[in-house]
Design a protein around this motif. Structure first.
Motif, mmCIF file in Angstrom:
data_model
loop_
_atom_site.group_PDB
_atom_site.id
_atom_site.type_symbol
_atom_site.label_atom_id
_atom_site.label_comp_id
_atom_site.label_asym_id
_atom_site.label_seq_id
_atom_site.Cartn_x
_atom_site.Cartn_y
_atom_site.Cartn_z
ATOM 1 N N TYR A 95 0.854 -1.189 0.000
ATOM 2 C CA TYR A 95 0.000 0.000 0.000
ATOM 3 C C TYR A 95 0.891 1.240 0.000
ATOM 4 O O TYR A 95 1.952 1.269 0.635
ATOM 5 N N ARG A 96 0.431 2.267 -0.719
ATOM 6 C CA ARG A 96 1.207 3.506 -0.806
ATOM 7 C C ARG A 96 0.346 4.684 -0.335
ATOM 8 O O ARG A 96 -0.855 4.731 -0.592
ATOM 9 N N ARG A 97 0.984 5.629 0.336
ATOM 10 C CA ARG A 97 0.299 6.808 0.857
ATOM 11 C C ARG A 97 0.354 7.943 -0.174
ATOM 12 O O ARG A 97 1.398 8.230 -0.744
ATOM 13 N N TYR A 98 -0.818 8.596 -0.378
ATOM 14 C CA TYR A 98 -0.911 9.715 -1.322
ATOM 15 C C TYR A 98 -1.443 10.946 -0.594
ATOM 16 O O TYR A 98 -2.333 10.860 0.244
ATOM 17 N N LYS A 99 -0.919 12.097 -0.985
ATOM 18 C CA LYS A 99 -1.316 13.362 -0.375
ATOM 19 C C LYS A 99 -2.577 13.884 -1.078
ATOM 20 O O LYS A 99 -2.662 13.900 -2.308
ATOM 21 N N VAL A 100 -3.569 14.353 -0.272
ATOM 22 C CA VAL A 100 -4.827 14.873 -0.813
ATOM 23 C C VAL A 100 -5.229 16.109 -0.022
ATOM 24 O O VAL A 100 -4.688 16.398 1.046
ATOM 25 N N ARG A 101 -6.202 16.825 -0.569
ATOM 26 C CA ARG A 101 -6.836 17.931 0.151
ATOM 27 C C ARG A 101 -8.301 17.585 0.347
ATOM 28 O O ARG A 101 -8.971 17.165 -0.593
ATOM 29 N N THR A 102 -8.808 17.771 1.564
ATOM 30 C CA THR A 102 -10.198 17.410 1.853
ATOM 31 C C THR A 102 -11.107 18.612 1.645
ATOM 32 O O THR A 102 -10.679 19.762 1.720
ATOM 33 N N GLY A 103 -12.390 18.315 1.390
ATOM 34 C CA GLY A 103 -13.393 19.352 1.205
ATOM 35 C C GLY A 103 -14.562 19.155 2.137
ATOM 36 O O GLY A 103 -14.398 18.806 3.310
#
Length: 389
Positions: free
Chosen positions: A340-348
């Motif tokens: 599994y790999r971690r990805y950066k996101v922005r939440t809304g």
């Protein structure tokens, strides 16, 4: 011969022992395959047993029509016409107070009684002016009669007209002052002079504050009693400059009153958006009617609100699939068996347990994302990072 038989017997026994098959050794139980070492600091590997125990579930983004929110703070308020401050038209001494804070009063209801010698003097002036008007009216009629018979001087007629008009103005002015004081003109016309004047409420409502007590001298600029009409409660919110362009009339608002100690969401709807900035901050006032109207809130209560602006279709994941980490957030995607790999996101916006996601890295819609169990993977990732250090 006697030696041959024992030798044959020994040979047979030796042969039997040699042909007996050896017992097989117990096979060692195969060890569970250990996860391979991650190749990236954002990658974590776990065994299938760990994934099952942690309840790791994968799936894709779900597209939903998410409503975006504008956060704002403010208070419960009433329109200016629903708020009244009762003051004395003329200064005087408080003779009695008829209300208490929280008490309901009708429009025209007496809230206090004042007394002062000036009230008597004003009534005296009115009665004297009224008598003088009667006298001057008759004098004017006499001069008009003499003028008609051409025996009176024109100057006397003009003087009589002037005196009568001037005294009428004085009488009307004095009568208006007495009405402002709240005195009954019909009783005064009957000769009844009152040493006191009542202070009355101009609106129906509830007494907010009482700032007087008997014996106190009050001036015309003093606010003696404040009254609030709760029939038109609404929200007054302060919206920052960066968000005001998204706020429109008719938008729904969900708000809470923190002082109530409840998580209940109450509703309102925008009916007025200010057109100028407030002087104290770069905010604009937004007014909203309560929906439905409520009688369990009080003017002045602080509120925390979310204005629901126009919605848009966005990619979403369950809230427990998103790891909050400061300014950014993270999600996990499956890159292979147990990897599994971690990805950066922005939440809304968040709605019904789902949160809108905007990936900050390349993340196609077909990616297998971790929908449940992300916190376990995050803990394993941090454990591995700590072990390397």
């Amino acid at each position: 011969m006697k030696y041959i038989l024992p030798l044959l017997l020994i040979s047979l026994l030796t042969a039997c022992g040699t042909n007996t098959p050896d017992q097989p050794e117990a096979a060692a139980a195969p060890e569970a395959a250990a996860p391979a070492t991650p190749t990236s600091p954002d990658e974590v590997r776990i065994s299938s047993a760990q994934a099952q125990a942690a309840g790791v579930e994968t799936g894709a983004f779900v597209w939903k029509n998410m409503t975006t929110d504008v956060q704002a703070n403010g208070s419960i308020d009433v329109p200016p016409q629903n708020r009244a401050s009762v003051s004395a038209v003329l200064g005087g001494y408080v003779q009695s107070v008829a209300v208490l804070p929280g008490q309901q009063v009708a429009r025209g209801g007496v809230v206090a009684v004042l007394r002062h010698p000036d009230y008597l003097k004003l009534q005296q002036d009115y009665l004297q002016s009224k008598a003088r008007v009667t006298f001057l009216q008759k004098e004017l009629q006499r001069q008009q009669t003499l003028d008609a018979e051409d025996v009176g001087a024109k100057r006397k007629l003009q003087q009589a007209q002037s005196d009568y008009a001037s005294e009428q103005a004085t009488l009307r002015t004095t009568a208006a002052q007495l009405r402002m004081l709240g005195l009954s003109m019909s009783r005064l016309d009957r000769g009844e002079i009152s040493p006191t004047v009542p202070l009355v409420s101009p609106i129906k409502g509830y007494v907010k504050t009482v700032n007087i007590n008997p014996g106190q001298f009050v001036n015309p600029q003093d606010v003696l009693v404040e009254i609030v009409d709760r029939s038109d409660l609404h929200l007054e919110l302060k919206v920052f400059e960066r968000d005001i362009a998204r706020v429109k009339n008719g938008q729904r608002i969900l708000f809470k009153i923190p002082s109530r100690g409840s998580t209940e969401d109450m509703g309102a709807r925008v009916f007025l958006v200010g057109k100028a900035f407030n002087d104290d901050a770069r905010t604009v006032s937004v007014h909203a009617h309560l929906e439905p109207e409520r009688d369990d809130v009080l003017p002045g209560q602080y509120v925390s609100a979310h204005i629901q602006t126009a919605g848009a279709r966005q990619r979403t994941l369950p809230e427990d699939a998103v790891i909050q980490a400061g300014e950014f957030s993270y999600v996990f995607a499956q890159t292979g068996p147990g990897a599994y790999r971690r990805y950066k996101v922005r939440t809304g916006a968040t709605e019904n347990g789902d949160v809108a996601i905007t990936p900050l890295e390349q993340l196609p819609d077909t990616t297998r994302l971790v929908r449940h169990g992300a916190y376990f993977l995050d803990a394993e990732l941090k454990k591995g990072q700590d072990a390397e250090e």
